[in-house]
Design a protein around this motif. Structure first.
Motif, short mmCIF file in Angstrom:
data_model
loop_
_atom_site.label_atom_id
_atom_site.label_comp_id
_atom_site.label_asym_id
_atom_site.label_seq_id
_atom_site.Cartn_x
_atom_site.Cartn_y
_atom_site.Cartn_z
N ARG A 40 0.92 -1.23 0.05
CA ARG A 40 0.18 0.01 0.09
C ARG A 40 0.91 1.22 -0.04
N ALA A 41 2.11 1.15 0.83
CA ALA A 41 2.84 2.42 0.82
C ALA A 41 3.58 2.62 -0.45
N GLU A 42 3.95 1.35 -1.24
CA GLU A 42 4.63 1.62 -2.52
C GLU A 42 3.77 2.06 -3.33
N SER A 43 2.18 1.72 -3.39
CA SER A 43 1.12 2.37 -4.31
C SER A 43 0.96 3.73 -4.02
N GLU A 44 1.15 4.17 -2.95
CA GLU A 44 0.71 5.56 -2.46
C GLU A 44 1.96 6.31 -3.02
N ARG A 45 3.18 5.98 -2.85
CA ARG A 45 4.42 6.61 -3.25
C ARG A 45 3.89 6.85 -4.86
N ALA A 46 3.81 5.73 -5.71
CA ALA A 46 3.96 5.67 -6.96
C ALA A 46 2.69 6.74 -7.62
N ASP A 47 1.46 6.81 -6.67
CA ASP A 47 0.58 7.75 -7.00
C ASP A 47 1.11 9.17 -6.61
N ASN A 48 1.86 9.42 -5.66
CA ASN A 48 2.31 10.70 -5.44
C ASN A 48 3.36 11.07 -6.51
N GLU A 49 4.05 10.20 -6.87
CA GLU A 49 5.13 10.66 -7.84
C GLU A 49 4.43 11.07 -9.30
N ARG A 50 3.19 10.31 -9.65
CA ARG A 50 2.41 10.60 -10.72
C ARG A 50 1.81 12.07 -10.70
N THR A 51 1.02 12.25 -9.37
CA THR A 51 0.41 13.55 -9.23
C THR A 51 1.43 14.80 -8.78
N ASN A 52 2.43 14.34 -8.28
CA ASN A 52 3.20 15.67 -7.65
C ASN A 52 4.82 15.00 -7.92
N PRO A 53 5.19 15.10 -9.26
CA PRO A 53 6.52 14.73 -9.68
C PRO A 53 7.65 15.53 -9.02
N ALA A 54 9.10 14.99 -8.79
CA ALA A 54 10.04 15.50 -8.10
C ALA A 54 10.35 16.88 -8.87
N ASP A 55 11.05 17.49 -8.66
CA ASP A 55 11.73 18.86 -9.18
C ASP A 55 12.64 18.42 -10.55
N ASP A 56 13.39 17.30 -10.37
CA ASP A 56 14.25 16.94 -11.05
C ASP A 56 13.58 16.25 -12.47
N GLU A 57 12.53 15.44 -11.95
CA GLU A 57 11.55 15.05 -13.16
C GLU A 57 11.23 16.17 -14.09
N LEU A 58 10.54 17.13 -13.32
CA LEU A 58 9.96 18.27 -14.02
C LEU A 58 11.10 18.91 -14.99
N ILE A 59 12.28 19.39 -14.30
CA ILE A 59 13.22 19.78 -15.16
C ILE A 59 13.79 19.09 -16.40
N GLY A 60 13.75 17.79 -15.86
CA GLY A 60 14.02 16.82 -17.39
C GLY A 60 12.93 17.05 -18.47
N SER A 62 11.26 19.69 -18.75
CA SER A 62 11.06 21.02 -19.21
C SER A 62 12.27 21.13 -20.32
N LEU A 63 13.39 20.50 -20.15
CA LEU A 63 14.41 20.37 -21.31
C LEU A 63 14.01 19.64 -22.31
N ALA A 64 13.07 18.86 -22.11
CA ALA A 64 12.80 18.29 -23.46
C ALA A 64 11.56 18.83 -24.24
N GLY A 65 11.09 19.88 -23.84
CA GLY A 65 10.31 20.84 -24.34
C GLY A 65 8.81 20.88 -23.89
N ASP A 66 8.61 20.31 -22.54
CA ASP A 66 7.30 20.51 -21.94
C ASP A 66 7.31 21.54 -21.14
N HIS A 67 6.56 22.53 -21.79
CA HIS A 67 6.29 23.99 -20.91
C HIS A 67 5.20 23.59 -19.79
N ASP A 68 4.45 22.82 -19.69
CA ASP A 68 3.57 22.54 -18.61
C ASP A 68 4.62 22.08 -17.34
#
Length: 251
Positions: A40-60, A62-68
């Protein structure tokens, strides 16, 4: 006459067998519960990563052209950046202009960001440097004031000190006037000294944190803070003495 025989109890072997099986059942149940909690904890962590991605993921992204993705970074850190800028400037238009400059610079400098480090700290450093540049620009424009302007500035400060001495009530008006006095005194500091003093005494950052944000050595930060406090103490002492003289002469 027959003698009643005692009821036969469970054999020793059967009792030990039941106890052993009961221990196994409890162990299995504990393992099952632990596995369910972990899943359950692993599932919640995965859901959180999908809905609230880490800064480094968002930066990656953004560099790929994702303005959102970059827009989400801006929303996530805008409050911190506005707070930093607001520590140095009061005018809303200046704060908004500098914030826009900070996020524009960060967007075009994302490739220079080191993945794994604190993106918030990296962004804060850009904000502090932008504030420093603005303070230097303001300082250059005011480097050669007319003597009459400097005299009027001193007179205004002395008048505020006299009024503050006459009214000791902690009203909102007095608080705003005290803030005006502190801002005008801070304007007399060198930009480097003001940056250090505001970050240290108003925002509560440590010497190391200020060093990281400005890129200056810790020794330089300490020297700047000491010099800024000394200048402000001397200015306040002079203004207070002048205000007291004017107050006595007005009696």
């Amino acid at each position: 006459m027959s003698v009643a025989q005692p009821l036969a109890g469970p054999s020793v072997e059967k009792t030990e067998y039941v106890r052993a099986n009961d221990g196994v059942d409890r162990h299995d149940r504990a393992v099952a519960v632990a596995r369910a909690v972990s899943e359950r904890a692993e599932s919640e962590r995965a859901d959180n990563e999908r809905t609230n991605p880490a800064d480094d993921e968002l930066i990656g992204k953004s560099l790929a052209g994702d303005h959102d993705a970059f827009e989400l970074l801006v929303r996530r850190h805008s409050s911190r950046i506005f707070n930093i800028i607001g520590s140095f400037f009061r005018r809303r238009d200046i704060i908004e202009d500098i914030a826009q400059e900070v996020f524009t610079k960060s967007f075009f400098s994302l490739s220079c960001y080191t993945v794994g480090r604190s993106f918030e700290a990296w962004l804060a450093r850009i904000a502090v440097n932008a504030c420093y540049d603005q303070l230097r620009a303001q300082r250059r424009r005011a480097e050669q004031p007319f003597p009459q302007q400097a005299e009027r500035e001193d007179e205004w400060l002395e008048l505020q000190m006299v009024q503050a001495a006459r009214s000791r009530h902690a009203s909102e008006q007095r608080r705003l006037e005290a803030f005006d006095i502190s801002e005008r005194l801070l304007n007399r500091l060198a930009p480097e000294d003001r940056v250090v003093l505001v970050l240290m005494d108003r925002d509560g950052f440590s010497v190391k944190e200020i060093s990281d944000m400005t890129g200056w050595g810790q020794s330089k930060v300490k020297v700047r803070a000491f010099r800024a406090r000394r200048v402000l103490r001397a200015a306040m002492k002079r203004l207070t003495a002048s205000a007291e003289r004017k107050q006595r002469s007005a009696r």
